[in-house]
Design an enzyme around this catalytic site. Structure first.
Site, PDB file in Angstrom:
ATOM      1  N   CYS A  74      -0.895   2.111  -2.089  1.00 49.38           N
ATOM      2  CA  CYS A  74      -0.461   0.952  -1.315  1.00 49.38           C
ATOM      3  C   CYS A  74       0.768   0.353  -2.001  1.00 49.38           C
ATOM      4  O   CYS A  74       0.688  -0.027  -3.181  1.00 49.38           O
ATOM      5  CB  CYS A  74      -1.591  -0.062  -1.279  1.00 49.38           C
ATOM      6  SG  CYS A  74      -1.168  -1.600  -0.448  1.00 49.38           S
ATOM      7  N   CYS A 185       5.321   1.860   3.513  1.00 47.86           N
ATOM      8  CA  CYS A 185       3.927   1.393   3.580  1.00 47.86           C
ATOM      9  C   CYS A 185       3.092   2.624   3.887  1.00 47.86           C
ATOM     10  O   CYS A 185       3.468   3.432   4.750  1.00 47.86           O
ATOM     11  CB  CYS A 185       3.782   0.357   4.689  1.00 47.86           C
ATOM     12  SG  CYS A 185       2.072  -0.030   5.124  1.00 47.86           S
TER      13      CYS A 185
HETATM   14  N1  DGL Z   1      -0.728   0.208   3.096  1.00 51.48           N
HETATM   15  C1  DGL Z   1      -0.114  -0.886   2.475  1.00 51.48           C
HETATM   16  C2  DGL Z   1       1.229  -0.575   1.853  1.00 51.48           C
HETATM   17  O1  DGL Z   1       1.477   0.553   1.496  1.00 51.48           O
HETATM   18  C3  DGL Z   1      -0.206  -2.284   2.968  1.00 51.48           C
HETATM   19  C4  DGL Z   1      -0.542  -2.606   4.343  1.00 51.48           C
HETATM   20  C5  DGL Z   1      -1.031  -4.019   4.488  1.00 51.48           C
HETATM   21  O2  DGL Z   1      -2.205  -4.214   4.206  1.00 51.48           O
HETATM   22  O3  DGL Z   1      -0.272  -4.906   4.853  1.00 51.48           O
HETATM   23  O4  DGL Z   1       2.031  -1.436   1.669  1.00 51.48           O
END
Ligand code: DGL
Length: 263
Positions: A74, A185
């Protein structure tokens, strides 16, 4: 720590499964544990303090399950929490992720790069430092994408609503001459096929899942922790609705699996 111990991976939700897939492909002998913090998704609009606290809690849970290494699958959690986790666990192989600014700056022909990411990632000092370091010769246009993560969490990878939302984010980037788009993301690789239908073929789409898997491989090799033999089936937990994640697991992970409620 036995080398056949599992690798612990977490994300704010199901987005990190895009990274987990790359890890499965590159490291088929590794047993994988995955936590989707879907009870707190999206991280993108939450405070760094809140996300840091979640990182501590999720890291502890994965380590309690015997994880030999951790992956923050993430970008938003990484900018908020990876430094603190490195301090807490200095010996642990730990991999975070960041938008692929360096490869995008090298790839662009037009000199204009677009970054699709969460507000939290784009506002962070870590992202500003990344731009200073690797993007001084190119123009970078950032585009937060509120609402997109929620569509992907719902398994709506090509619904009309997702298409319209994405179109609204991407059109201004194309209008300004971007020829390279960074998917900053881990949820966004799941809508890459949809994005492909909205942008010309000449536009490069760059994400970092495969690079993260290679970094995991490097760190495990350095620590003499690469697993051999048959991996255990991946284990999944969700802090949200485990049944909902279990339903979309075949779509995002490519095979069914049991999802447990996070203790
Ligand atoms: N999957 C996450 C990222 O790579 C974040 C998504 C979220 O929860 O806003 O930033």
């Amino acid at each position: 720590m036995p080398s056949n111990a599992p690798i612990g991976v977490f994300d704010s939700g199901v987005g990190g499964l895009s990274v987990l897939r790359e890890m499965r492909a590159l490291l088929p002998n590794e047993s994988l544990l995955y936590i989707a913090d879907s009870g707190h998704v999206p991280y993108g609009e939450k405070s760094p303090e809140f996300i840091r606290e979640r990182c501590r809690v999720l890291a502890e849970l994965l380590l309690a399950q015997g994880a030999k290494a951790l992956v923050l699958a993430c970008n938003t959690a990484t900018v908020a929490g990876v430094a603190e986790l490195r301090e807490l666990y200095p010996q642990l192989p730990l991999v975070g992720m960041e938008p692929a600014v360096k490869p995008a700056a090298a790839a662009t022909q037009s000199g204009v790069v677009g970054v699709l990411a969460t507000t939290g990632t784009l506002k962070s000092a870590k992202f500003a430092a990344l731009l200073d370091r690797f993007a001084s010769d190119v123009r970078v246009i950032t585009q937060p994408c509120p609402g997109l993560v929620e569509c992907i969490e719902a398994g709506e990878l090509d619904s009309l609503a997702t298409r319209q939302l994405l179109q609204g984010f991407v059109t201004p980037l194309l209008d300004q001459g971007c020829d390279t788009l960074i998917l900053g993301c881990t949820h966004y690789p799941f809508i890459k096929p949809l994005l492909r239908t909205l942008v010309p073929d000449s536009i490069s789409l760059i994400d970092t899942g495969a690079a993260v898997a290679r970094q995991v491989q490097r760190l495990l090799a350095q620590a003499d922790l690469l697993a051999s033999g048959q991996a255990q089936p991946a284990q999944f937990w969700s802090s949200g609705d485990p049944a909902a994640m279990q339903r979309i697991l075949p779509l995002l992970w490519g095979e069914p699996g049991a999802v447990r409620a996070l203790p």
